[in-house]
Design a protein around this motif. Structure first.
Motif, PDB file in Angstrom:
ATOM      1  N   LEU A  38     151.436   5.187  83.942  1.00 45.58           N
ATOM      2  CA  LEU A  38     151.770   6.302  83.051  1.00 45.58           C
ATOM      3  C   LEU A  38     153.247   6.661  83.165  1.00 45.58           C
ATOM      4  O   LEU A  38     153.934   6.847  82.155  1.00 45.58           O
ATOM      5  N   GLU A  39     153.757   6.726  84.365  1.00 44.25           N
ATOM      6  CA  GLU A  39     155.171   7.072  84.577  1.00 44.25           C
ATOM      7  C   GLU A  39     156.103   6.017  83.981  1.00 44.25           C
ATOM      8  O   GLU A  39     157.146   6.345  83.438  1.00 44.25           O
ATOM      9  N   ARG A  40     155.720   4.742  84.066  1.00 41.21           N
ATOM     10  CA  ARG A  40     156.536   3.687  83.459  1.00 41.21           C
ATOM     11  C   ARG A  40     156.432   3.699  81.942  1.00 41.21           C
ATOM     12  O   ARG A  40     157.384   3.363  81.238  1.00 41.21           O
ATOM     13  N   GLY A  41     155.281   4.104  81.422  1.00 40.02           N
ATOM     14  CA  GLY A  41     155.057   4.072  79.991  1.00 40.02           C
ATOM     15  C   GLY A  41     155.646   5.244  79.223  1.00 40.02           C
ATOM     16  O   GLY A  41     155.950   5.128  78.035  1.00 40.02           O
ATOM     17  N   ARG A  42     155.836   6.367  79.873  1.00 40.19           N
ATOM     18  CA  ARG A  42     156.367   7.547  79.170  1.00 40.19           C
ATOM     19  C   ARG A  42     157.728   7.304  78.529  1.00 40.19           C
ATOM     20  O   ARG A  42     157.927   7.651  77.363  1.00 40.19           O
ATOM     21  N   PRO A  43     158.696   6.713  79.240  1.00 44.17           N
ATOM     22  CA  PRO A  43     159.983   6.453  78.596  1.00 44.17           C
ATOM     23  C   PRO A  43     159.869   5.491  77.406  1.00 44.17           C
ATOM     24  O   PRO A  43     160.569   5.642  76.408  1.00 44.17           O
ATOM     25  N   VAL A  44     158.980   4.533  77.495  1.00 42.47           N
ATOM     26  CA  VAL A  44     158.771   3.586  76.400  1.00 42.47           C
ATOM     27  C   VAL A  44     158.192   4.323  75.187  1.00 42.47           C
ATOM     28  O   VAL A  44     158.651   4.141  74.057  1.00 42.47           O
ATOM     29  N   ALA A  45     157.217   5.180  75.420  1.00 43.62           N
ATOM     30  CA  ALA A  45     156.610   5.943  74.327  1.00 43.62           C
ATOM     31  C   ALA A  45     157.630   6.889  73.696  1.00 43.62           C
ATOM     32  O   ALA A  45     157.680   7.031  72.469  1.00 43.62           O
ATOM     33  N   ASP A  46     158.451   7.539  74.516  1.00 45.83           N
ATOM     34  CA  ASP A  46     159.482   8.440  73.997  1.00 45.83           C
ATOM     35  C   ASP A  46     160.478   7.682  73.123  1.00 45.83           C
ATOM     36  O   ASP A  46     160.872   8.156  72.057  1.00 45.83           O
ATOM     37  N   ALA A  47     160.912   6.510  73.573  1.00 50.42           N
ATOM     38  CA  ALA A  47     161.846   5.697  72.798  1.00 50.42           C
ATOM     39  C   ALA A  47     161.214   5.276  71.471  1.00 50.42           C
ATOM     40  O   ALA A  47     161.874   5.282  70.436  1.00 50.42           O
ATOM     41  N   LEU A  48     159.940   4.934  71.499  1.00 48.19           N
ATOM     42  CA  LEU A  48     159.247   4.528  70.283  1.00 48.19           C
ATOM     43  C   LEU A  48     159.217   5.666  69.261  1.00 48.19           C
ATOM     44  O   LEU A  48     159.451   5.457  68.071  1.00 48.19           O
ATOM     45  N   VAL A  49     158.973   6.877  69.733  1.00 53.50           N
ATOM     46  CA  VAL A  49     158.943   8.032  68.828  1.00 53.50           C
ATOM     47  C   VAL A  49     160.347   8.336  68.288  1.00 53.50           C
ATOM     48  O   VAL A  49     160.526   8.582  67.098  1.00 53.50           O
ATOM     49  N   ARG A  50     161.357   8.294  69.165  1.00 53.16           N
ATOM     50  CA  ARG A  50     162.722   8.633  68.761  1.00 53.16           C
ATOM     51  C   ARG A  50     163.347   7.591  67.848  1.00 53.16           C
ATOM     52  O   ARG A  50     163.935   7.922  66.823  1.00 53.16           O
ATOM     53  N   LYS A  51     163.244   6.314  68.222  1.00 56.93           N
ATOM     54  CA  LYS A  51     163.970   5.245  67.532  1.00 56.93           C
ATOM     55  C   LYS A  51     163.117   4.440  66.556  1.00 56.93           C
ATOM     56  O   LYS A  51     163.652   3.751  65.699  1.00 56.93           O
ATOM     57  N   GLY A  52     161.810   4.473  66.745  1.00 52.47           N
ATOM     58  CA  GLY A  52     160.938   3.654  65.917  1.00 52.47           C
ATOM     59  C   GLY A  52     160.681   2.287  66.526  1.00 52.47           C
ATOM     60  O   GLY A  52     159.935   1.487  65.985  1.00 52.47           O
ATOM     61  N   TYR A  53     161.312   2.011  67.645  1.00 54.95           N
ATOM     62  CA  TYR A  53     161.075   0.772  68.396  1.00 54.95           C
ATOM     63  C   TYR A  53     161.306   1.060  69.869  1.00 54.95           C
ATOM     64  O   TYR A  53     161.914   2.061  70.234  1.00 54.95           O
ATOM     65  N   ALA A  54     160.816   0.193  70.734  1.00 59.35           N
ATOM     66  CA  ALA A  54     160.983   0.381  72.169  1.00 59.35           C
ATOM     67  C   ALA A  54     161.272  -0.966  72.817  1.00 59.35           C
ATOM     68  O   ALA A  54     160.439  -1.870  72.753  1.00 59.35           O
ATOM     69  N   PRO A  55     162.442  -1.118  73.418  1.00 65.62           N
ATOM     70  CA  PRO A  55     162.735  -2.376  74.120  1.00 65.62           C
ATOM     71  C   PRO A  55     161.877  -2.486  75.389  1.00 65.62           C
ATOM     72  O   PRO A  55     161.659  -1.504  76.080  1.00 65.62           O
ATOM     73  N   ILE A  56     161.379  -3.686  75.624  1.00 67.06           N
ATOM     74  CA  ILE A  56     160.547  -3.934  76.801  1.00 67.06           C
ATOM     75  C   ILE A  56     161.145  -5.107  77.563  1.00 67.06           C
ATOM     76  O   ILE A  56     161.411  -6.154  76.991  1.00 67.06           O
ATOM     77  N   LYS A  57     161.348  -4.910  78.862  1.00 70.27           N
ATOM     78  CA  LYS A  57     161.867  -5.981  79.707  1.00 70.27           C
ATOM     79  C   LYS A  57     160.686  -6.753  80.304  1.00 70.27           C
ATOM     80  O   LYS A  57     159.740  -6.167  80.813  1.00 70.27           O
ATOM     81  N   ILE A  58     160.763  -8.059  80.225  1.00 68.19           N
ATOM     82  CA  ILE A  58     159.706  -8.904  80.741  1.00 68.19           C
ATOM     83  C   ILE A  58     160.194  -9.516  82.056  1.00 68.19           C
ATOM     84  O   ILE A  58     161.285 -10.070  82.137  1.00 68.19           O
ATOM     85  N   LYS A  59     159.356  -9.417  83.085  1.00 69.17           N
ATOM     86  CA  LYS A  59     159.706  -9.959  84.399  1.00 69.17           C
ATOM     87  C   LYS A  59     159.527 -11.464  84.412  1.00 69.17           C
ATOM     88  O   LYS A  59     158.567 -12.001  83.853  1.00 69.17           O
ATOM     89  N   ALA A  60     160.452 -12.163  85.056  1.00 69.09           N
ATOM     90  CA  ALA A  60     160.310 -13.602  85.237  1.00 69.09           C
ATOM     91  C   ALA A  60     159.298 -13.862  86.333  1.00 69.09           C
ATOM     92  O   ALA A  60     159.198 -13.110  87.298  1.00 69.09           O
ATOM     93  N   ARG A  61     158.562 -14.936  86.201  1.00 70.08           N
ATOM     94  CA  ARG A  61     157.554 -15.243  87.231  1.00 70.08           C
ATOM     95  C   ARG A  61     158.146 -15.892  88.412  1.00 70.08           C
ATOM     96  O   ARG A  61     158.866 -16.664  88.618  1.00 70.08           O
TER      97      ARG A  61
END
Length: 61
Positions: A38-61
């Motif tokens: 939830l704590e990691r997802g809140r900034p993503v959700a906020d960005a989605l509401v503000r900008k209309g998109y949310a950048p997501i970083k993908i971890k390398a394996r």
């Protein structure tokens, strides 16, 4: 006692499934992993509401 869903609608729980879900919502306690997620997802959700998109970083394996 089943779960009904539709591609263009909502999900509906009936019978025992609905009772268990309601009980979990009102009395359940979140796990540590759920709280951290939830704590990691809140900034993503906020960005989605503000900008209309949310950048997501993908971890390398």
């Amino acid at each position: 006692m089943s779960v009904h869903s539709h591609a263009f609608g909502s999900v509906r729980l009936t019978g025992e499934d609905a009772r268990k879900f309601k009980s979990q919502i009102t009395r359940g306690r979140p796990t540590k992993a759920a709280t951290e997620s939830l704590e990691r997802g809140r900034p993503v959700a906020d960005a989605l509401v503000r900008k209309g998109y949310a950048p997501i970083k993908i971890k390398a394996r």
